[in-house]
Design a protein around this motif. Sequence first.
Motif, short mmCIF file in Angstrom:
data_model
loop_
_atom_site.label_atom_id
_atom_site.label_comp_id
_atom_site.label_asym_id
_atom_site.label_seq_id
_atom_site.Cartn_x
_atom_site.Cartn_y
_atom_site.Cartn_z
N GLU B 81 15.93 -27.81 -21.91
CA GLU B 81 17.29 -27.70 -22.41
C GLU B 81 17.48 -28.56 -23.66
OE1 GLU B 81 21.44 -27.46 -19.90
OE2 GLU B 81 19.68 -28.35 -18.97
N ALA B 82 18.30 -28.10 -24.61
CA ALA B 82 18.58 -28.90 -25.81
C ALA B 82 19.62 -29.97 -25.47
CB ALA B 82 19.11 -27.99 -26.90
N VAL B 83 19.76 -30.95 -26.38
CA VAL B 83 20.70 -32.05 -26.13
C VAL B 83 22.14 -31.53 -26.08
CG1 VAL B 83 21.54 -34.29 -26.97
CG2 VAL B 83 19.15 -33.67 -27.27
N GLY B 84 22.46 -30.57 -26.90
CA GLY B 84 23.82 -30.03 -26.94
C GLY B 84 24.62 -30.71 -28.04
N ALA B 85 25.51 -29.92 -28.68
CA ALA B 85 26.25 -30.43 -29.84
C ALA B 85 27.21 -31.57 -29.44
CB ALA B 85 27.03 -29.29 -30.49
N ALA B 86 27.94 -31.38 -28.33
CA ALA B 86 28.94 -32.38 -27.93
C ALA B 86 28.30 -33.73 -27.58
CB ALA B 86 29.77 -31.86 -26.77
N PRO B 87 27.26 -33.75 -26.69
CA PRO B 87 26.63 -35.05 -26.41
C PRO B 87 26.01 -35.68 -27.65
CG PRO B 87 25.95 -33.43 -24.80
CD PRO B 87 26.67 -32.69 -25.87
N LEU B 88 25.46 -34.81 -28.53
CA LEU B 88 24.83 -35.35 -29.74
C LEU B 88 25.86 -36.06 -30.63
CD1 LEU B 88 22.02 -35.33 -31.20
CD2 LEU B 88 22.92 -33.44 -32.56
N MET B 89 26.99 -35.40 -30.85
CA MET B 89 28.03 -35.98 -31.70
C MET B 89 28.61 -37.25 -31.07
SD MET B 89 28.10 -34.29 -34.39
CE MET B 89 29.52 -35.02 -35.17
N LEU B 90 28.93 -37.14 -29.78
CA LEU B 90 29.51 -38.31 -29.09
C LEU B 90 28.51 -39.45 -29.01
CD1 LEU B 90 31.42 -36.45 -26.23
CD2 LEU B 90 32.45 -37.80 -28.05
N GLY B 91 27.25 -39.09 -28.79
CA GLY B 91 26.18 -40.10 -28.73
C GLY B 91 26.04 -40.83 -30.06
N LEU B 92 26.12 -40.05 -31.16
CA LEU B 92 26.02 -40.66 -32.49
C LEU B 92 27.23 -41.57 -32.74
CD1 LEU B 92 24.65 -37.69 -34.65
CD2 LEU B 92 23.45 -39.80 -34.02
N CYS B 93 28.40 -41.14 -32.28
CA CYS B 93 29.60 -41.97 -32.42
C CYS B 93 29.41 -43.29 -31.68
CB CYS B 93 30.81 -41.27 -31.82
SG CYS B 93 31.51 -40.03 -32.89
N CYS B 94 28.84 -43.19 -30.50
CA CYS B 94 28.61 -44.38 -29.67
C CYS B 94 27.63 -45.32 -30.38
CB CYS B 94 28.06 -43.96 -28.32
SG CYS B 94 27.87 -45.34 -27.20
N LEU B 95 26.55 -44.74 -30.93
CA LEU B 95 25.56 -45.57 -31.63
C LEU B 95 26.20 -46.25 -32.84
CD1 LEU B 95 22.28 -43.44 -31.56
CD2 LEU B 95 22.74 -45.58 -30.36
N ALA B 96 27.07 -45.50 -33.56
CA ALA B 96 27.75 -46.08 -34.73
C ALA B 96 28.65 -47.23 -34.29
CB ALA B 96 28.56 -45.00 -35.43
N LEU B 97 29.32 -47.05 -33.18
CA LEU B 97 30.23 -48.07 -32.63
C LEU B 97 29.44 -49.34 -32.26
CD1 LEU B 97 33.28 -47.55 -32.11
CD2 LEU B 97 32.73 -47.39 -29.70
#
Lengths: 141, 315
Positions: B81-97
């Motif tokens: 399964e792919a990571v998925g757009a929503a987890p990817l975006m939210l995950g990147l937001c979390c990393l930025a935070l």
Amino acid sequence: MDSIYRFLGRSPKVRLGPLEEQLLEQVWKYKSATVRELLHRSHLKQAYTTVMTTLDRLYKKQLLDRVPEGRAFRYSPRYTQEELKKAAAGETIRLLLSSSPAASLPLSYLVEAVSEHDAALLDELQQLVDQKRRERNGEKP
Amino acid sequence: MFIARCLGVSLALFVLLYVPASLTVSQAWALLWQLFAPRTARGSATLLFALRALPFGLASVFTLVFTLPSFLLLEPRSTDEAVGAAPLMLGLCCLALLAAGIVQAALAQIKTSRALTRWLDGSTLLDSGVAVPVFRTIQDSPSLTVAGVRAPRVLVSEAAVAALTPPELRSALKHEMAHAKSYDNLKKLLFRFSAFPGMAGLERAWAEQTELAADDAAVSSFGDALDLAGALIKVSRLSARHLQAELTTGLLHSSTALETRVQRLVFWDKKPVSTTAINHWRRALPSLSAVLFLVIATYRPTLTGLHELTEWLVR
């Protein structure tokens, strides 16, 4: 520049209305102007009193300086466009990254910075401490 | 791909919990403070710190105790399964935070270390007989401060030593020791690490309460209270004379806070009833036990439910 940062830190005041922005731009353009001069040079459609009130608001927001000229005021910008933009950008980044200026460094001071203007208050507080000391010593046998 | 999905989902759920929790705390802290109304300044400072740390703590614990195990135990490793757009975006937001927090904390620490090096240049170690080393600095500013997170040091300027009487200096040093003992500088660094817009009011209230708590800790008699009040006024005069631009720009110019502190000391009655850490734990133990029991009892169904939620998120 300190007061501009203080000004920009107060969020409700940082928001300028369209006319405020327009007039600030005009004052920057002409370096200094009275209400009548602005109405004449900028071909504004607003009433004299509207422009007068708006400039007064910008003065109270510490963005303009003014000196009396006859029965009116002559307004001039307190900061250059560049200074204001720089301060606004810096403040925006600070607000985004930081949550409180009070705890910006891991240091604990005995007292927070007190400005020179508080000298009178310090005198009053010193008098109070001295009075309590005298009372305490007087109570002793 | 399994590890990428695991990370994506964990970070996404972290941010989904952290942001609303932070927004709630930033709006509701004053109400909660009023509701609990701690009797002492130390109690208030503890409550406010707990509220400030709650979003990050809650999101971290939830991620480690629920999100990660739910994914590791229930997600089949064989699926591509792919990571998925929503987890990817939210995950990147979390990393930025998280990255912003690390940068903030590191910058604050570097700035403090540099200032400390400058202040300690030419200083002498005083034999103060207290656990935290006290240095007499030749710089005019800061007059009196405690710096350092792991190994706190108290810095007192020559001007402050000259201005304060021995009892005043002793009370002032006790105040600084109280800050060191309650790890206030470390807490400030944690605030920088978990910086979030809208927390300024809460942090300011916490800072004020820590000052009052340190005053309380430094005072055990009316004489001590007057000495500390005298020290506060004298050091304020010195600070006004020697404002140091780069480090005081961000500080509050709060004469109200100083007035409150001096008034409080001048009308000092008796030391507030202090509750020990053991008493706190004794009181909190039943609640903690109940929470632990609830977690254990509902762990399996919670993990299943959470896994279904993450599946929906990935899709």
